[in-house]
Design an enzyme around this catalytic site. Structure first.
Site, short mmCIF file in Angstrom:
data_model
loop_
_atom_site.label_atom_id
_atom_site.label_comp_id
_atom_site.label_asym_id
_atom_site.label_seq_id
_atom_site.Cartn_x
_atom_site.Cartn_y
_atom_site.Cartn_z
N CYS A 1 0.64 -0.83 0.05
CA CYS A 1 -0.41 -0.01 -0.04
C CYS A 1 0.57 0.92 -0.04
O CYS A 1 2.03 1.07 0.89
CB CYS A 1 -1.51 0.18 1.55
SG CYS A 1 -2.21 1.56 2.05
N CYS B 1 0.28 3.27 3.61
CA CYS B 1 1.46 2.41 4.31
C CYS B 1 2.96 2.92 3.89
O CYS B 1 3.48 2.63 5.23
CB CYS B 1 1.51 0.76 4.38
SG CYS B 1 -0.15 0.48 5.26
N ASP C 1 0.01 16.75 -1.12
CA ASP C 1 -0.24 15.45 -2.36
C ASP C 1 1.08 15.84 -3.36
O ASP C 1 1.33 16.77 -4.01
CB ASP C 1 -1.38 16.24 -2.94
CG ASP C 1 -2.27 15.47 -3.78
OD1 ASP C 1 -2.89 14.09 -3.05
OD2 ASP C 1 -1.65 14.57 -5.18
N HIS D 1 -4.49 0.82 8.47
CA HIS D 1 -4.29 1.54 7.38
C HIS D 1 -6.08 0.49 7.11
O HIS D 1 -6.63 -0.36 7.29
CB HIS D 1 -4.18 -0.38 6.60
CG HIS D 1 -4.67 -0.57 5.00
ND1 HIS D 1 -3.64 -0.08 3.76
CD2 HIS D 1 -5.18 -1.75 4.73
CE1 HIS D 1 -4.40 0.03 2.98
NE2 HIS D 1 -5.47 -1.39 3.15
N ASN E 1 -11.76 10.53 -0.91
CA ASN E 1 -12.70 10.32 -1.98
C ASN E 1 -13.47 8.74 -2.10
O ASN E 1 -12.55 8.07 -1.12
CB ASN E 1 -11.45 9.89 -3.14
CG ASN E 1 -11.89 11.49 -4.36
OD1 ASN E 1 -12.80 12.40 -4.38
ND2 ASN E 1 -10.80 12.00 -4.12
N HIS F 1 -6.27 3.66 1.09
CA HIS F 1 -6.23 3.81 2.60
C HIS F 1 -6.18 4.77 2.45
O HIS F 1 -6.51 6.53 2.43
CB HIS F 1 -4.41 3.55 2.25
CG HIS F 1 -3.87 3.52 3.87
ND1 HIS F 1 -2.65 2.71 4.51
CD2 HIS F 1 -4.66 4.82 4.66
CE1 HIS F 1 -3.40 3.70 5.86
NE2 HIS F 1 -3.46 4.45 5.45
N HIS G 1 -8.05 8.86 2.91
CA HIS G 1 -7.23 10.15 3.52
C HIS G 1 -7.82 11.28 3.29
O HIS G 1 -9.38 11.15 2.27
CB HIS G 1 -5.95 9.34 2.90
CG HIS G 1 -6.35 9.73 1.00
ND1 HIS G 1 -6.63 7.92 0.73
CD2 HIS G 1 -6.71 10.86 0.35
CE1 HIS G 1 -6.54 7.71 -0.49
NE2 HIS G 1 -6.85 9.53 -1.31
N HIS H 1 -8.81 15.09 1.70
CA HIS H 1 -7.64 15.92 1.57
C HIS H 1 -7.98 17.24 1.88
O HIS H 1 -9.14 17.48 2.23
CB HIS H 1 -8.38 15.84 -0.04
CG HIS H 1 -7.90 15.11 -0.95
ND1 HIS H 1 -7.34 14.32 -1.97
CD2 HIS H 1 -8.16 13.89 -1.09
CE1 HIS H 1 -6.84 13.58 -2.47
NE2 HIS H 1 -8.32 12.54 -1.85
P1 AMP Z 1 -7.26 9.66 -3.73
O1 AMP Z 1 -7.96 9.68 -5.50
O2 AMP Z 1 -8.71 9.98 -3.09
O3 AMP Z 1 -7.10 8.12 -3.76
O4 AMP Z 1 -6.51 10.35 -4.02
C1 AMP Z 1 -5.00 9.92 -3.78
C2 AMP Z 1 -3.93 11.65 -4.03
O5 AMP Z 1 -3.20 10.59 -3.86
C3 AMP Z 1 -4.20 12.13 -5.28
O6 AMP Z 1 -3.98 13.03 -5.29
C4 AMP Z 1 -2.53 12.10 -5.66
O7 AMP Z 1 -2.10 13.28 -6.58
C5 AMP Z 1 -1.59 11.32 -4.35
N1 AMP Z 1 -0.95 10.89 -4.51
C6 AMP Z 1 -0.06 9.31 -5.36
N2 AMP Z 1 1.27 9.31 -5.04
C7 AMP Z 1 1.28 10.08 -3.84
C8 AMP Z 1 2.27 9.75 -3.74
N3 AMP Z 1 4.05 9.44 -3.12
N4 AMP Z 1 3.05 11.04 -2.31
C9 AMP Z 1 1.69 11.80 -2.13
N5 AMP Z 1 0.37 12.47 -3.11
C10 AMP Z 1 0.56 11.28 -3.59
ZN ZN Z 2 -2.01 1.30 3.69
#
Ligand code: AMP
Ligand code: ZN
Length: 109
Positions: A3, A6, A29, A45, A86, A95, A97, A99
């Protein structure tokens, strides 16, 4: 577990962690949709909204306390800001989160 978040939490993948407690981390992000775009991520997780239950009540309070601290730190109190979670096909990282988006907008998450 394979993940992405994680791995960031375990610092196996680098990120610019701006806040951390026993139960959550905050990092920017990688592909920001607004001037301020931070991800607030529980260390546990939890796959997504569908797994939230009573046992996470305290965690959710901590998450929104953190949101309020970040809003102040980033001077967003009197600007436009949103907290977005989302789910389903709109969720790309499985996982849970939150925003925090604020200031000038670039696109939808
Ligand atoms: P979601 O679509 O709500 O699952 O959001 C996932 C978010 O994670 C997206 O806005 C991506 O730009 C962000 N993301 C993906 N990889 C990374 C990373 N390595 N570091 C920081 N953010 C990331
Ligand atoms: Zn995770």
């Amino acid at each position: 577990m394979d993940c992405l978040f994680c791995k960031i939490i375990k610092k196996e993948i680098p990120s610019n962690i701006v806040a951390e407690s026993d139960s959550l981390v905050v990092f920017p992000d990688i592909n920001p949709a607004a001037e301020v775009h931070l991800l607030i991520v529980p260390k546990k997780h939890i796959a997504g909204v569908g797994e939230i239950g009573e046992e996470y009540a305290q965690l959710l309070v901590e998450i929104f306390d953190t949101v309020n601290i970040l809003v102040k730190k980033n001077d967003l109190t009197d600007k436009l800001y949103r907290v977005v979670v989302n789910g389903g096909k709109a969720q790309h990282v499985p996982h849970l989160h939150f925003h925090l988006l604020g200031g000038q907008w670039k696109k939808y998450v």
